[in-house]
Design a protein around this motif. Structure first.
Motif, PDB file in Angstrom:
ATOM      1  N   ASN A 121       0.819  -1.211   0.000  1.00 16.59           N
ATOM      2  CA  ASN A 121       0.000   0.000   0.000  1.00 16.59           C
ATOM      3  C   ASN A 121       0.855   1.264   0.000  1.00 16.59           C
ATOM      4  O   ASN A 121       0.481   2.266  -0.622  1.00 16.59           O
ATOM      5  CB  ASN A 121      -0.950  -0.001   1.201  1.00 16.59           C
ATOM      6  CG  ASN A 121      -2.117  -0.930   0.968  1.00 16.59           C
ATOM      7  OD1 ASN A 121      -2.530  -1.133  -0.158  1.00 16.59           O
ATOM      8  ND2 ASN A 121      -2.631  -1.506   2.033  1.00 16.59           N
ATOM      9  N   LYS A 138     -11.977  -4.544  -5.963  1.00 19.91           N
ATOM     10  CA  LYS A 138     -10.962  -5.543  -6.312  1.00 19.91           C
ATOM     11  C   LYS A 138     -11.563  -6.679  -7.133  1.00 19.91           C
ATOM     12  O   LYS A 138     -10.989  -7.124  -8.126  1.00 19.91           O
ATOM     13  CB  LYS A 138     -10.334  -6.126  -5.045  1.00 19.91           C
ATOM     14  CG  LYS A 138      -9.268  -5.298  -4.436  1.00 19.91           C
ATOM     15  CD  LYS A 138      -8.709  -6.050  -3.246  1.00 19.91           C
ATOM     16  CE  LYS A 138      -7.393  -5.494  -2.825  1.00 19.91           C
ATOM     17  NZ  LYS A 138      -6.851  -6.223  -1.681  1.00 19.91           N
ATOM     18  N   SER A 139     -12.750  -7.164  -6.716  1.00 15.50           N
ATOM     19  CA  SER A 139     -13.356  -8.276  -7.447  1.00 15.50           C
ATOM     20  C   SER A 139     -13.787  -7.857  -8.847  1.00 15.50           C
ATOM     21  O   SER A 139     -13.634  -8.619  -9.804  1.00 15.50           O
ATOM     22  CB  SER A 139     -14.544  -8.845  -6.665  1.00 15.50           C
ATOM     23  OG  SER A 139     -15.554  -7.874  -6.526  1.00 15.50           O
ATOM     24  N   VAL A 152      -9.248   1.619  -4.199  1.00 18.20           N
ATOM     25  CA  VAL A 152      -8.833   0.438  -4.958  1.00 18.20           C
ATOM     26  C   VAL A 152      -8.803  -0.808  -4.059  1.00 18.20           C
ATOM     27  O   VAL A 152      -8.981  -1.925  -4.537  1.00 18.20           O
ATOM     28  CB  VAL A 152      -7.469   0.700  -5.633  1.00 18.20           C
ATOM     29  CG1 VAL A 152      -6.874  -0.561  -6.222  1.00 18.20           C
ATOM     30  CG2 VAL A 152      -7.614   1.742  -6.716  1.00 18.20           C
ATOM     31  N   ASN A 153      -8.608  -0.628  -2.763  1.00 18.38           N
ATOM     32  CA  ASN A 153      -8.547  -1.767  -1.846  1.00 18.38           C
ATOM     33  C   ASN A 153      -9.903  -2.213  -1.321  1.00 18.38           C
ATOM     34  O   ASN A 153      -9.965  -3.160  -0.534  1.00 18.38           O
ATOM     35  CB  ASN A 153      -7.622  -1.447  -0.673  1.00 18.38           C
ATOM     36  CG  ASN A 153      -6.183  -1.591  -1.067  1.00 18.38           C
ATOM     37  OD1 ASN A 153      -5.832  -2.485  -1.826  1.00 18.38           O
ATOM     38  ND2 ASN A 153      -5.343  -0.713  -0.574  1.00 18.38           N
ATOM     39  N   GLY A 199     -12.324  -5.550 -10.614  1.00 15.72           N
ATOM     40  CA  GLY A 199     -11.069  -5.446 -11.357  1.00 15.72           C
ATOM     41  C   GLY A 199     -10.546  -6.794 -11.809  1.00 15.72           C
ATOM     42  O   GLY A 199     -10.052  -6.936 -12.927  1.00 15.72           O
ATOM     43  N   ARG A 200     -10.646  -7.801 -10.940  1.00 18.60           N
ATOM     44  CA  ARG A 200     -10.197  -9.143 -11.331  1.00 18.60           C
ATOM     45  C   ARG A 200     -11.055  -9.716 -12.447  1.00 18.60           C
ATOM     46  O   ARG A 200     -10.549 -10.351 -13.374  1.00 18.60           O
ATOM     47  CB  ARG A 200     -10.236 -10.073 -10.116  1.00 18.60           C
ATOM     48  CG  ARG A 200      -9.100  -9.862  -9.181  1.00 18.60           C
ATOM     49  CD  ARG A 200      -9.049 -10.955  -8.110  1.00 18.60           C
ATOM     50  NE  ARG A 200      -8.307 -10.448  -6.975  1.00 18.60           N
ATOM     51  CZ  ARG A 200      -8.834 -10.113  -5.804  1.00 18.60           C
ATOM     52  NH1 ARG A 200     -10.121 -10.269  -5.600  1.00 18.60           N
ATOM     53  NH2 ARG A 200      -8.086  -9.652  -4.835  1.00 18.60           N
ATOM     54  N   PRO A 215     -13.028  -4.398  -1.253  1.00 17.81           N
ATOM     55  CA  PRO A 215     -13.178  -5.749  -1.835  1.00 17.81           C
ATOM     56  C   PRO A 215     -14.041  -5.801  -3.089  1.00 17.81           C
ATOM     57  O   PRO A 215     -13.727  -6.539  -4.023  1.00 17.81           O
ATOM     58  CB  PRO A 215     -13.812  -6.551  -0.696  1.00 17.81           C
ATOM     59  CG  PRO A 215     -13.384  -5.848   0.543  1.00 17.81           C
ATOM     60  CD  PRO A 215     -13.318  -4.387   0.175  1.00 17.81           C
TER      61      PRO A 215
END
Length: 79
Positions: free
Chosen positions: A12, A61-62, A55-56, A64-65, A58
């Protein structure tokens, strides 16, 4: 401090540094000659921290994945 926590903090901090440099560069591109750096260093750090926190999340993040692992529908791929 456990190894996972150290990695999380270092990752981070690295992301914060990268976003700080990016924001500084963008501000320098659009700044006037009369006021070369209109945004203070603290405000740039705050913006960078906000981006890293966002961005962190959850959900982000999901998403983005999923976006990263999805193949686009490109007609050129059919060849």
């Amino acid at each position: 401090m456990s190894k996972t926590t150290k990695q999380f903090v270092l990752r981070n901090l690295c992301a914060l540094a990268v976003w700080f440099v990016v924001i500084t560069f963008i501000i320098m591109l659009y700044a006037d000659e009369t006021d070369p750096m209109p945004v203070s260093i603290w405000l740039r750090l705050l913006i960078s921290a906000g981006i890293v926190v966002f961005v962190n999340i959850p959900l982000v993040k999901s998403i983005g994945r999923i976006f990263l692992n999805t193949t686009p529908d490109d007609p050129a791929l059919d060849d």
